[in-house]
Design a protein around this motif. Structure first.
Motif, PDB file in Angstrom:
ATOM      1  N   SER A 143      43.163  46.084  39.983  1.00 30.38           N
ATOM      2  CA  SER A 143      42.126  45.215  40.567  1.00 30.38           C
ATOM      3  C   SER A 143      40.780  45.932  40.627  1.00 30.38           C
ATOM      4  CB  SER A 143      42.556  44.748  41.963  1.00 30.38           C
ATOM      5  OG  SER A 143      42.649  45.856  42.858  1.00 30.38           O
ATOM      6  N   PHE A 191      39.427  45.943  37.197  1.00 35.00           N
ATOM      7  CA  PHE A 191      38.946  44.607  36.841  1.00 35.00           C
ATOM      8  C   PHE A 191      37.548  44.382  37.413  1.00 35.00           C
ATOM      9  CE2 PHE A 191      38.406  40.085  37.328  1.00 35.00           C
ATOM     10  CZ  PHE A 191      39.043  39.532  36.219  1.00 35.00           C
ATOM     11  N   ARG A 224      39.125  43.721  31.413  1.00 33.30           N
ATOM     12  CA  ARG A 224      39.620  42.593  32.201  1.00 33.30           C
ATOM     13  C   ARG A 224      40.689  41.826  31.438  1.00 33.30           C
ATOM     14  NH1 ARG A 224      34.758  39.506  35.499  1.00 33.30           N
ATOM     15  NH2 ARG A 224      34.298  41.203  36.965  1.00 33.30           N
ATOM     16  N   THR A 225      40.430  41.576  30.171  1.00 34.38           N
ATOM     17  CA  THR A 225      41.382  40.827  29.360  1.00 34.38           C
ATOM     18  C   THR A 225      42.701  41.572  29.227  1.00 34.38           C
ATOM     19  OG1 THR A 225      39.516  39.952  28.098  1.00 34.38           O
ATOM     20  CG2 THR A 225      41.703  39.679  27.142  1.00 34.38           C
ATOM     21  N   VAL A 239      44.575  41.364  32.638  1.00 40.61           N
ATOM     22  CA  VAL A 239      45.140  40.034  32.880  1.00 40.61           C
ATOM     23  C   VAL A 239      46.343  39.787  31.969  1.00 40.61           C
ATOM     24  CG1 VAL A 239      44.673  37.563  32.643  1.00 40.61           C
ATOM     25  CG2 VAL A 239      43.014  39.045  33.776  1.00 40.61           C
ATOM     26  N   THR A 240      46.267  40.235  30.739  1.00 42.25           N
ATOM     27  CA  THR A 240      47.403  40.095  29.821  1.00 42.25           C
ATOM     28  C   THR A 240      48.613  40.867  30.322  1.00 42.25           C
ATOM     29  OG1 THR A 240      45.882  39.845  27.947  1.00 42.25           O
ATOM     30  CG2 THR A 240      48.158  40.428  27.440  1.00 42.25           C
ATOM     31  N   TYR A 297      50.160  38.880  33.135  1.00 44.56           N
ATOM     32  CA  TYR A 297      50.858  37.707  32.584  1.00 44.56           C
ATOM     33  C   TYR A 297      52.210  38.106  32.005  1.00 44.56           C
ATOM     34  CZ  TYR A 297      52.048  33.975  29.351  1.00 44.56           C
ATOM     35  OH  TYR A 297      52.711  32.997  28.662  1.00 44.56           O
ATOM     36  N   TRP A 330      44.231  38.811  43.497  1.00 42.43           N
ATOM     37  CA  TRP A 330      44.272  38.386  42.103  1.00 42.43           C
ATOM     38  C   TRP A 330      44.085  36.879  41.944  1.00 42.43           C
ATOM     39  CZ3 TRP A 330      43.457  41.370  38.185  1.00 42.43           C
ATOM     40  CH2 TRP A 330      43.754  42.727  38.280  1.00 42.43           C
ATOM     41  N   VAL A 345      41.297  36.513  38.746  1.00 38.31           N
ATOM     42  CA  VAL A 345      41.576  36.008  37.394  1.00 38.31           C
ATOM     43  C   VAL A 345      40.664  34.857  37.014  1.00 38.31           C
ATOM     44  CG1 VAL A 345      43.348  34.995  35.902  1.00 38.31           C
ATOM     45  CG2 VAL A 345      43.957  36.835  37.478  1.00 38.31           C
ATOM     46  N   LYS A 390      43.554  33.572  27.667  1.00 40.77           N
ATOM     47  CA  LYS A 390      44.421  34.496  28.404  1.00 40.77           C
ATOM     48  C   LYS A 390      44.308  34.280  29.907  1.00 40.77           C
ATOM     49  CE  LYS A 390      44.860  38.199  25.007  1.00 40.77           C
ATOM     50  NZ  LYS A 390      44.569  37.364  23.852  1.00 40.77           N
ATOM     51  N   ALA A 391      43.110  33.949  30.393  1.00 42.02           N
ATOM     52  CA  ALA A 391      42.933  33.677  31.820  1.00 42.02           C
ATOM     53  C   ALA A 391      43.700  32.419  32.227  1.00 42.02           C
ATOM     54  CB  ALA A 391      41.452  33.527  32.147  1.00 42.02           C
ATOM     55  N   ALA A 420      47.407  33.141  32.412  1.00 42.50           N
ATOM     56  CA  ALA A 420      47.722  33.920  33.607  1.00 42.50           C
ATOM     57  C   ALA A 420      47.647  33.046  34.858  1.00 42.50           C
ATOM     58  CB  ALA A 420      46.777  35.110  33.723  1.00 42.50           C
TER      59      ALA A 420
END
Length: 451
Positions: A305, A308, A317-318, A321-322, A325, A368, A372, A386-387, A390
């Motif tokens: 976090s 991020f 960030r991507t 988040v991936t 997920y 989170w 996200v 991707k966001a 997630a």
């Protein structure tokens, strides 16, 4: 050899004649059949074997056998007449006569322009045919073929004289580790060694062998180097060795790799180093619930976090988040019913291990549910996709916060209108099942959950 006539009812070209005719250009063969004579020739071997007395003397006999020249129209075929290959022959049931015409390929080939061009092509004399047949016979001689190649024993002797040094992957890795540990090795040499190791450890067995040689400790030591290039390369090798390799994953956790990677993420590091460290962390956690549980207990979600929030470009960030997920999807997938316990005896044990991975509390605690959605503000379609994936995966945990987040509701409405226009534009161009249509489906699914 001698030439004999070919009857209309069945004499076939010998294999040697076929080979010879294949060597001749099609238009030359047509010239022989169509211009020089209306006779069909067959070449056969002498009954006595061809190599006895008088074998060198070959007799040529031309026997008239009319070869019909088909046209585009059906014409009656007499019993003593032969037809060229590829022609269409039929039996007229009304007259009882055989009829012939040009085949489809011949219709394309025998145009008036082609006939005029064929008329100007040179023909072959009997002497030229005789010399060509002798050349074919010489080329088929086994002795002449063998003379073009070197004997196998001679090749073996030459290879032995080269004294080639062939190393196995194990020997190469041993040599590379010795060179890396040498005090005489420069930084550039160590970087080259890590590059070679990264290529080798993509193979599962090589990665496991490298660990047994002590290579894992060497790589982890590179993470603590003062040279950022060695840190980056070491993290890259570690991530490649961990990918889809449970044995290496276990050894890495036992060696304290997770704590070292998390430390590398919280310290001030260049972007390229953090990207490779994130790659190593993701490789360590993938399909490994024990490592995921340790990751959570060591404050991994908090570290991610902070990473991020500090990333303004969106690249890290991507990746973060991936990673989230993947962890959520793995646990959800393994918990689904329908898997046959008879076919998968370890299913129950994996369900038990994933049940100890408590993601929900960490997601809420570290914010989170509101972090996200910020990735939707990016202009990159891939980041938005991707966001959205997630957010859907986190919906069971974050649904209440989604509903109260006015910024998220507005972003979803705006994005849906934007991507719907893109889909309609693609439909006008005739494109279906587009990438943008998938994004629209993700937005619709999330909006349904939020109602």
């Amino acid at each position: 050899m001698r030439l004999i006539s070919c009857s209309a009812t069945g004499a076939s070209l010998s294999s040697l004649t076929l080979a010879f005719l294949l060597l001749l250009p099609c238009h030359h063969v047509a010239s022989i059949l169509g211009q020089k004579s209306d006779s069909a020739l067959t070449v056969v071997e002498d009954a006595e074997g061809g190599e006895g007395a008088g074998a060198d003397e070959e007799e040529e006999v031309m026997v008239d056998l009319k070869v019909v020249k088909p046209t585009a129209q059906w014409q009656t075929l007499k019993p003593e007449e032969a037809v060229p290959a590829g022609s269409h022959v039929r039996l007229n049931l009304q007259t009882g006569q055989r009829e012939v015409r040009l085949g489809e390929e011949q219709l394309k080939y025998w145009t008036q322009e082609h006939r005029e061009r064929e008329a100007t092509q040179p023909t072959f004399s009997p002497d030229e045919l005789k010399q060509a047949m002798k050349k074919i016979k010489e080329d088929l001689n086994p002795d002449s073929v063998a003379s073009k190649y070197r004997p196998l024993e001679e090749l073996k002797r030459d290879m032995a004289q080269l004294d080639l040094l062939i190393e196995t992957d194990v020997q190469i890795m041993r040599r590379l580790l010795d060179q890396f540990n040498s005090s005489n090795s420069t930084t550039e040499q160590r970087l080259n060694i890590l590059h070679e190791l990264e290529y080798l450890v993509h193979q599962v067995d090589n990665a496991q062998t490298l660990c047994s040689m002590g290579g894992l400790q060497l790589i982890l030591g590179g993470l603590n180097s003062s040279d950022v290039r060695l840190q980056e390369s070491s993290a890259f090798v570690l991530g490649s060795a961990l990918s889809s390799n449970p044995e290496v994953q276990v050894k890495a956790v036992e060696s304290g790799a997770l704590q070292m990677l998390l430390t590398a993420l919280v310290t001030a590091q260049p972007l390229q180093v953090k990207k490779k460290v994130l790659f190593a962390v993701a490789s360590l956690l993938r399909h490994f619930p024990y490592a995921q549980r340790n990751f959570l207990s060591h404050g991994g979600l908090q570290v991610l976090s902070e990473l991020f929030r500090a990333d303004g470009g969106g690249v890290l960030r991507t990746r973060v988040v991936t990673m989230l997920y993947d962890m959520i999807s793995e646990k959800e997938l393994i918990s689904q019913t329908g898997l046959d316990p008879v076919l998968d005896a370890s299913h129950e044990e994996r369900v038990r291990q994933y049940s100890k991975v408590s993601l929900e509390g960490g997601l809420l605690e570290n914010g989170w549910c509101s972090l996200v959605p910020q990735l939707l503000e990016s202009t990159e379609h891939d980041y938005r996709e991707k966001a959205l994936r997630a957010l859907l995966a986190m919906a069971p945990t974050c649904l209440n916060q989604y509903r109260s987040d006015s910024a998220l509701l507005g972003s979803l409405l705006s994005l849906r209108d934007q991507y719907q226009e893109m889909v309609q534009s693609e439909m006008i161009l005739g494109e279906e099942n587009s990438y943008f249509a998938e994004i629209v489906d993700l937005i619709d699914a999330l909006q349904v959950k939020m109602k």
